[in-house]
Structure formats: structure tokens, C-alpha cells
Write an enzyme that holds these catalytic residues in place. Structure first.
Site, mmCIF file in Angstrom:
data_model
loop_
_atom_site.group_PDB
_atom_site.id
_atom_site.type_symbol
_atom_site.label_atom_id
_atom_site.label_comp_id
_atom_site.label_asym_id
_atom_site.label_seq_id
_atom_site.Cartn_x
_atom_site.Cartn_y
_atom_site.Cartn_z
ATOM 1 N N MET A 1 0.841 -1.207 0.000
ATOM 2 C CA MET A 1 0.000 0.000 0.000
ATOM 3 C C MET A 1 0.878 1.260 0.000
ATOM 4 O O MET A 1 0.390 2.363 0.246
ATOM 5 C CB MET A 1 -0.928 -0.002 1.212
ATOM 6 C CG MET A 1 -1.904 -1.184 1.184
ATOM 7 S SD MET A 1 -3.399 -0.879 2.105
ATOM 8 C CE MET A 1 -2.753 -0.652 3.752
ATOM 9 N N GLY A 2 2.163 1.080 -0.248
ATOM 10 C CA GLY A 2 3.050 2.236 -0.363
ATOM 11 C C GLY A 2 3.514 2.788 0.974
ATOM 12 O O GLY A 2 3.354 2.155 2.013
ATOM 13 N N HIS B 1 9.128 -3.437 3.665
ATOM 14 C CA HIS B 1 8.822 -3.650 2.245
ATOM 15 C C HIS B 1 10.105 -3.930 1.454
ATOM 16 O O HIS B 1 10.128 -4.769 0.560
ATOM 17 C CB HIS B 1 8.161 -2.399 1.649
ATOM 18 C CG HIS B 1 6.884 -1.974 2.310
ATOM 19 N ND1 HIS B 1 6.792 -0.874 3.117
ATOM 20 C CD2 HIS B 1 5.636 -2.519 2.276
ATOM 21 C CE1 HIS B 1 5.551 -0.740 3.548
ATOM 22 N NE2 HIS B 1 4.823 -1.714 3.066
ATOM 23 N N GLN C 1 -2.809 -12.481 7.301
ATOM 24 C CA GLN C 1 -2.902 -12.218 5.855
ATOM 25 C C GLN C 1 -2.091 -13.252 5.061
ATOM 26 O O GLN C 1 -2.562 -13.804 4.059
ATOM 27 C CB GLN C 1 -2.380 -10.810 5.560
ATOM 28 C CG GLN C 1 -2.180 -10.519 4.087
ATOM 29 C CD GLN C 1 -1.812 -9.059 3.852
ATOM 30 O OE1 GLN C 1 -2.669 -8.205 3.859
ATOM 31 N NE2 GLN C 1 -0.537 -8.775 3.653
ATOM 32 N N GLU D 1 11.752 -0.284 5.372
ATOM 33 C CA GLU D 1 12.679 -1.424 5.227
ATOM 34 C C GLU D 1 11.994 -2.786 5.259
ATOM 35 O O GLU D 1 12.545 -3.767 4.765
ATOM 36 C CB GLU D 1 13.758 -1.366 6.303
ATOM 37 C CG GLU D 1 14.832 -0.339 5.987
ATOM 38 C CD GLU D 1 15.738 -0.090 7.177
ATOM 39 O OE1 GLU D 1 16.181 -1.069 7.802
ATOM 40 O OE2 GLU D 1 15.976 1.090 7.494
HETATM 41 P P1 AMP Z 1 1.436 -2.947 3.476
HETATM 42 O O1 AMP Z 1 2.002 -1.895 2.580
HETATM 43 O O2 AMP Z 1 1.396 -2.565 4.917
HETATM 44 O O3 AMP Z 1 0.138 -3.528 2.955
HETATM 45 O O4 AMP Z 1 2.473 -4.157 3.427
HETATM 46 C C1 AMP Z 1 2.859 -4.744 2.221
HETATM 47 C C2 AMP Z 1 3.653 -5.987 2.507
HETATM 48 O O5 AMP Z 1 4.803 -5.659 3.284
HETATM 49 C C3 AMP Z 1 2.856 -7.025 3.317
HETATM 50 O O6 AMP Z 1 3.121 -8.323 2.811
HETATM 51 C C4 AMP Z 1 3.405 -6.846 4.707
HETATM 52 O O7 AMP Z 1 3.318 -8.019 5.516
HETATM 53 C C5 AMP Z 1 4.863 -6.497 4.431
HETATM 54 N N1 AMP Z 1 5.429 -5.778 5.577
HETATM 55 C C6 AMP Z 1 4.972 -4.644 6.144
HETATM 56 N N2 AMP Z 1 5.729 -4.322 7.229
HETATM 57 C C7 AMP Z 1 6.664 -5.296 7.328
HETATM 58 C C8 AMP Z 1 7.737 -5.541 8.246
HETATM 59 N N3 AMP Z 1 7.991 -4.729 9.272
HETATM 60 N N4 AMP Z 1 8.507 -6.635 8.048
HETATM 61 C C9 AMP Z 1 8.268 -7.476 7.010
HETATM 62 N N5 AMP Z 1 7.269 -7.303 6.120
HETATM 63 C C10 AMP Z 1 6.481 -6.227 6.272
#
Ligand code: AMP
Length: 285
Positions: free
Chosen positions: A30-31, A37, A153, A35
Site C-alpha cells: 500500500m506504499g 517492504h 494475511q 525497510e
Molecule cells: P502494506 O504496505 O502494509 O500492505 O504491506 C505490504 C507488505 O509488506 C505485506 O506483505 C506486509 O506483511 C509487508 N510488511 C509490512 N511491514 C513489514 C515488516 N515490518 N517486516 C516485514 N514485512 C512487512
């Protein structure tokens, strides 16, 4: 690196890559990238010839009183990070590109979506499953990369791919944390300095529960009680849930006799709802 906003542009690019016999990795986000991501994107560049990152704040996965409008956005900064890692394509659609006015098809799931975040965010996982299914159809990746930060998820997406015979591999990646332990999240930006400190109670409680499990505690209730007590020491924290669930079905369990996820969701000063978790398997011991 290209940035495109239409489904057709993605399809054309991917078709050209596939013609050359190249493998494609997808990192859905979702942008407001950090780190966490970046670790997914790096893994994708290691395992696939070409990498697509989608940046889409998906309205379908937000409930009516959630933070869709205030969710942070910064495409320029995101693009710079993607470029530095070697991402080949950013797909950044408008909501209208993803959902036509006639849109009325959904991917729904029960069991795995019923507890944890599904309980407090009733429409969330229907939105997640539907958008991921759309992204998989649009990009047709060989692999898609998801973080264990969103443990429910990840379990749901793996289940969906298996149940619906989707032709791709889901790769789970470990949680990336700040130096002081806080799990990295785009939503951490909602917090001021004092609230940011208060949010440390999440990771402290996770580490406490993890140590209890590793030291041999098999009674889930005792772990939940200790973690709850820890979180309640922080006046700015309000617990949504602290749960020990079966790692595959995401259903609560009482005895730790199989791989589990211990997951928490905590509001900090009613400004941010943050999540964290740890995986544990008795077999690892
Ligand atoms: P989001 O942008 O929050 O929807 O996250 C996109 C992807 O990044 C998802 O698969 C999340 O699980 C992963 N993600 C977000 N934060 C972290 C983190 N701190 N460590 C590892 N993966 C992450």
C-alpha cells in the site's frame, strides 16, 4: 524502472518479459515504503528475473471508520526506494482502474478470517483476497512476496492460492524491526515521539511471550495473561486482542502442541492500531 497506472501497461510489459523466458516476482504493497517492504523487494530481486511492486491503497479492505483517507502516501520517495533496490516496474493504479462502477465480484473466505484482525475488521480480508486475486491475474507472477508481519494475511493468501489452484508460489518473509524492537509499519508515522515510545510495549510483549514458549510453556492462557499484563502497564495502550492460534487455521488453541502464531493488535492513544506477532513451533526446540 517504469511506473504505470493501467492494467494494460502491466500486461504488455509482463507479456514481453515472459516471451523472453524471464520469471516475474510481485510485491503487493500500500506504499509509504520502509525497510520491511524493502526486504520483500530484495528477496524478490534475488529469486526472480523481473520484479513488479504494486502500490495501491485498496479501499475495499478498509472499513467505514478506518484510516483510508489518512493513510500516508509518498510516491516519489517510494519510487526512489524501489529503483535503488532494482525493481523493474511499479504498478500504481487509481481505484477506478481496479474497480469499475459495475464491480461486484469478490473472493471470500471463512475459518481463517474469522478471528484476530477479521473479528475487529469484518470486511478487511474480503478486500485483501479480492485485490490480491486481481493483482495475481493482472501481473501473473511466478512468485508473490508477503511479510510475516501480517501473519493472518499471509496464512489467508497461502490458503486462497491452494484452494483456488492459483499458479504461483507465495513466499513469506520475516518481520523487520526498528533497532528498539518496534515492528516497522507505515502506520507508525501516526505516532508522536511519546506515543512511539509507548508503542514499544507491543514488541516487548511479543518478546516476552516468545521467550515463555521457547522456555517450554505450553499453556496458551499463561502466555496470553503475561503478555496482556505487560501491555496493560502502558497507559496509552488499549488491547484489541492478544491470541495464540494454530499456525495453519488461525483458530485459537489452549495447548501449544503444534506450530502456532501468537498475535496481538493494540491501539496506541486511539491514533494507530498496530499489530505484531511471533511464530513458534515445538518441533523447533
Ligand atoms: P502494506 O504496505 O502494509 O500492505 O504491506 C505490504 C507488505 O509488506 C505485506 O506483505 C506486509 O506483511 C509487508 N510488511 C509490512 N511491514 C513489514 C515488516 N515490518 N517486516 C516485514 N514485512 C512487512
Amino acid at each position: 524502472m517504469k511506473i504505470v497506472s493501467t492494467v494494460n501497461e502491466v500486461r504488455e510489459q509482463v507479456k514481453a518479459w515472459k516471451k523472453e523466458g524471464l520469471s516475474v516476482g510481485l510485491v503487493p504493497t500500500m506504499g509509504y515504503l520502509h525497510e520491511g517492504h524493502a526486504s520483500l523487494m530484495k528477496k524478490a530481486t534475488e529469486q526472480c528475473d523481473k520484479v513488479v511492486v504494486s502500490i495501491f491503497v485498496n479501499p475495499m479492505q478498509f472499513g467505514p471508520n478506518e484510516d483510508l483517507d489518512s493513510y500516508p502516501r509518498d510516491l516519489d520517495k517510494d519510487a526512489a526506494l524501489c529503483e535503488s533496490i532494482g525493481v523493474n516496474l511499479i504498478f500504481h493504479p487509481e481505484a477506478e482502474e481496479m474497480y469499475s462502477p459495475q464491480f461486484c465480484s469478490y473472493v471470500d473466505m471463512n475459518v481463517l478470517t474469522e478471528d484476530l484482525c477479521g473479528k475487529s475488521r469484518p470486511v478487511h480480508f474480503r478486500g485483501v483476497c479480492t485485490v490480491c486475486n486481481k493483482l495475481f491475474n493482472i501481473v501473473q507472477p511466478n512468485k508473490a512476496f508477503f511479510g510475516q508481519k501480517d501473519a493472518q494475511q499471509l496464512a489467508i493468501i497461502k490458503r486462497m492460492v491452494e484452494d483456488l489452484n492459483m499458479d504461483l508460489e507465495i513466499v513469506g518473509c520475516p518481520i523487520i524491526r526498528e533497532e528498539d524492537g518496534l515492528a516497522k509499519s507505515s502506520r507508525n508515522t501516526y505516532l508522536n515521539e511519546e506515543e512511539r515510545k509507548a508503542a514499544l510495549v507491543l514488541s516487548q510483549s511479543i518478546f516476552l511471550g516468545q521467550k515463555m514458549a521457547e522456555d517450554g510453556e505450553t499453556d496458551a492462557k499463561k502466555i496470553i495473561a503475561a503478555m496482556t499484563e505487560k501491555i496493560e502497564t502502558e497507559p496509552m495502550a488499549r488491547i484489541d486482542y492478544v491470541k495464540v492460534v494454530d499456525g495453519l487455521t488461525m483458530q485459537p488453541i489452549d495447548v501449544i502442541d503444534r506450530p502456532i502464531v501468537t498475535a496481538i493488535a493494540v491501539y496506541i492513544n486511539e491514533k494507530a492500531r498496530l499489530i505484531d506477532n511471533f511464530h513458534y513451533s515445538p518441533e523447533m526446540q
